[in-house]
Design a protein around this motif. Sequence first.
Motif, PDB file in Angstrom:
ATOM      1  N   ALA A   6       3.800   5.846   3.115  1.00 47.78           N
ATOM      2  CA  ALA A   6       4.546   5.247   3.441  1.00 47.78           C
ATOM      3  C   ALA A   6       5.163   5.086   4.841  1.00 47.78           C
ATOM      4  N   PHE A   7       5.147   6.224   5.534  1.00 51.14           N
ATOM      5  CA  PHE A   7       5.484   5.931   6.956  1.00 51.14           C
ATOM      6  C   PHE A   7       4.234   5.586   7.699  1.00 51.14           C
ATOM      7  N   ALA A   8       3.190   6.017   7.428  1.00 55.93           N
ATOM      8  CA  ALA A   8       1.877   5.388   8.213  1.00 55.93           C
ATOM      9  C   ALA A   8       1.662   3.955   8.026  1.00 55.93           C
ATOM     10  N   THR A   9       1.923   3.685   6.948  1.00 51.81           N
ATOM     11  CA  THR A   9       1.836   2.052   6.561  1.00 51.81           C
ATOM     12  C   THR A   9       2.934   1.322   7.375  1.00 51.81           C
ATOM     13  N   LYS A  10       4.184   1.763   7.235  1.00 46.65           N
ATOM     14  CA  LYS A  10       5.421   1.076   7.898  1.00 46.65           C
ATOM     15  C   LYS A  10       5.026   1.254   9.533  1.00 46.65           C
ATOM     16  N   GLU A  11       4.587   2.142  10.230  1.00 47.28           N
ATOM     17  CA  GLU A  11       4.511   2.116  11.433  1.00 47.28           C
ATOM     18  C   GLU A  11       3.335   1.335  11.973  1.00 47.28           C
ATOM     19  N   LEU A  12       2.259   1.166  11.124  1.00 48.80           N
ATOM     20  CA  LEU A  12       0.954   0.365  11.522  1.00 48.80           C
ATOM     21  C   LEU A  12       1.463  -1.232  11.432  1.00 48.80           C
ATOM     22  N   CYS A  13       2.281  -1.585  10.556  1.00 50.16           N
ATOM     23  CA  CYS A  13       2.800  -2.944  10.175  1.00 50.16           C
ATOM     24  C   CYS A  13       3.741  -3.368  10.897  1.00 50.16           C
ATOM     25  N   ARG A  14       4.563  -2.308  11.472  1.00 44.94           N
ATOM     26  CA  ARG A  14       5.548  -2.638  12.915  1.00 44.94           C
ATOM     27  C   ARG A  14       4.916  -3.069  14.025  1.00 44.94           C
ATOM     28  N   ARG A  15       3.681  -2.096  14.276  1.00 47.44           N
ATOM     29  CA  ARG A  15       2.812  -2.563  15.524  1.00 47.44           C
ATOM     30  C   ARG A  15       2.210  -3.615  15.735  1.00 47.44           C
ATOM     31  N   MET A  16       1.986  -4.235  14.425  1.00 43.60           N
ATOM     32  CA  MET A  16       1.358  -5.363  14.378  1.00 43.60           C
ATOM     33  C   MET A  16       1.995  -6.724  15.130  1.00 43.60           C
ATOM     34  N   ALA A  17       3.259  -6.500  15.307  1.00 42.90           N
ATOM     35  CA  ALA A  17       3.996  -7.667  15.694  1.00 42.90           C
ATOM     36  C   ALA A  17       3.529  -7.905  17.443  1.00 42.90           C
ATOM     37  N   ALA A  18       3.034  -6.783  17.926  1.00 43.19           N
ATOM     38  CA  ALA A  18       2.420  -6.883  19.191  1.00 43.19           C
ATOM     39  C   ALA A  18       1.380  -5.636  19.381  1.00 43.19           C
ATOM     40  N   PRO A  19       0.328  -6.209  18.654  1.00 45.02           N
ATOM     41  CA  PRO A  19      -0.816  -4.926  18.651  1.00 45.02           C
ATOM     42  C   PRO A  19      -1.497  -4.633  19.993  1.00 45.02           C
ATOM     43  N   ARG A  20      -2.114  -3.483  20.333  1.00 42.60           N
ATOM     44  CA  ARG A  20      -2.735  -3.133  21.330  1.00 42.60           C
ATOM     45  C   ARG A  20      -4.291  -2.520  20.781  1.00 42.60           C
ATOM     46  N   ALA A  21      -4.824  -2.169  21.682  1.00 49.01           N
ATOM     47  CA  ALA A  21      -6.100  -1.611  21.558  1.00 49.01           C
ATOM     48  C   ALA A  21      -5.966  -0.142  20.895  1.00 49.01           C
ATOM     49  N   SER A  22      -5.016   0.509  21.229  1.00 44.94           N
ATOM     50  CA  SER A  22      -5.004   1.770  20.760  1.00 44.94           C
ATOM     51  C   SER A  22      -4.403   1.926  19.530  1.00 44.94           C
ATOM     52  N   ASP A  23      -3.812   0.673  18.844  1.00 49.85           N
ATOM     53  CA  ASP A  23      -3.356   0.689  17.375  1.00 49.85           C
ATOM     54  C   ASP A  23      -4.349   0.525  16.633  1.00 49.85           C
ATOM     55  N   LEU A  24      -5.572   0.347  17.029  1.00 54.37           N
ATOM     56  CA  LEU A  24      -6.916   0.134  16.280  1.00 54.37           C
ATOM     57  C   LEU A  24      -7.193   1.719  15.733  1.00 54.37           C
ATOM     58  N   ASP A  25      -7.032   2.623  16.616  1.00 59.21           N
ATOM     59  CA  ASP A  25      -7.322   3.964  16.256  1.00 59.21           C
ATOM     60  C   ASP A  25      -6.433   4.464  15.090  1.00 59.21           C
ATOM     61  N   GLY A  26      -5.022   4.027  15.002  1.00 58.75           N
ATOM     62  CA  GLY A  26      -4.240   4.226  14.106  1.00 58.75           C
ATOM     63  C   GLY A  26      -4.955   3.564  12.367  1.00 58.75           C
ATOM     64  N   HIS A  27      -5.449   2.650  12.569  1.00 55.83           N
ATOM     65  CA  HIS A  27      -5.904   1.806  11.335  1.00 55.83           C
ATOM     66  C   HIS A  27      -7.074   2.610  10.958  1.00 55.83           C
ATOM     67  N   LEU A  79       0.786  -1.242   0.035  1.00 62.91           N
ATOM     68  CA  LEU A  79      -0.107  -0.128  -0.021  1.00 62.91           C
ATOM     69  C   LEU A  79       0.931   1.201   0.118  1.00 62.91           C
ATOM     70  N   GLY A  80       1.774   1.382   0.840  1.00 63.56           N
ATOM     71  CA  GLY A  80       2.681   2.502   0.937  1.00 63.56           C
ATOM     72  C   GLY A  80       3.581   2.611  -0.329  1.00 63.56           C
ATOM     73  N   MET A  81       3.908   1.757  -1.077  1.00 67.31           N
ATOM     74  CA  MET A  81       4.825   1.735  -2.064  1.00 67.31           C
ATOM     75  C   MET A  81       4.333   2.731  -3.250  1.00 67.31           C
ATOM     76  N   GLY A  82       3.205   2.565  -3.638  1.00 67.46           N
ATOM     77  CA  GLY A  82       2.718   3.429  -4.670  1.00 67.46           C
ATOM     78  C   GLY A  82       2.092   4.670  -4.161  1.00 67.46           C
ATOM     79  N   ARG A  83       1.965   4.886  -2.835  1.00 60.13           N
ATOM     80  CA  ARG A  83       1.557   5.910  -2.442  1.00 60.13           C
ATOM     81  C   ARG A  83       2.612   6.796  -1.408  1.00 60.13           C
TER      82      ARG A  83
END
Length: 73
Positions: free
Chosen positions: A9-30, A1-5
């Motif tokens: 890019a930064f937001a996608t990278k950070e959201l993917c990085r946080r999926m290693a140990a997701p928290r409830a607050s990460d849903l807000d970012g999505h 998603l971030g490659m063509g946009r």
Amino acid sequence: LGMGRPDLAFATKELCRRMAAPRASDLDGHSRLARYLVGEPRLVYLMRWQDGAGELRAFADTNFAGCRATRRS
């Protein structure tokens, strides 16, 4: 998603990085990213066909490091 946009890019990278140990607050970012995608039109890169090269030349070094003194071909 971030490659063509590049704007995502930064937001996608950070959201993917946080999926290693997701928290409830990460849903807000999505949710925020999803709202941004709905509001922004899709970015499309148009690549036109180019004429082919008339001639292609290739060279190969078949004696790689052949000289024992200098290790040059």
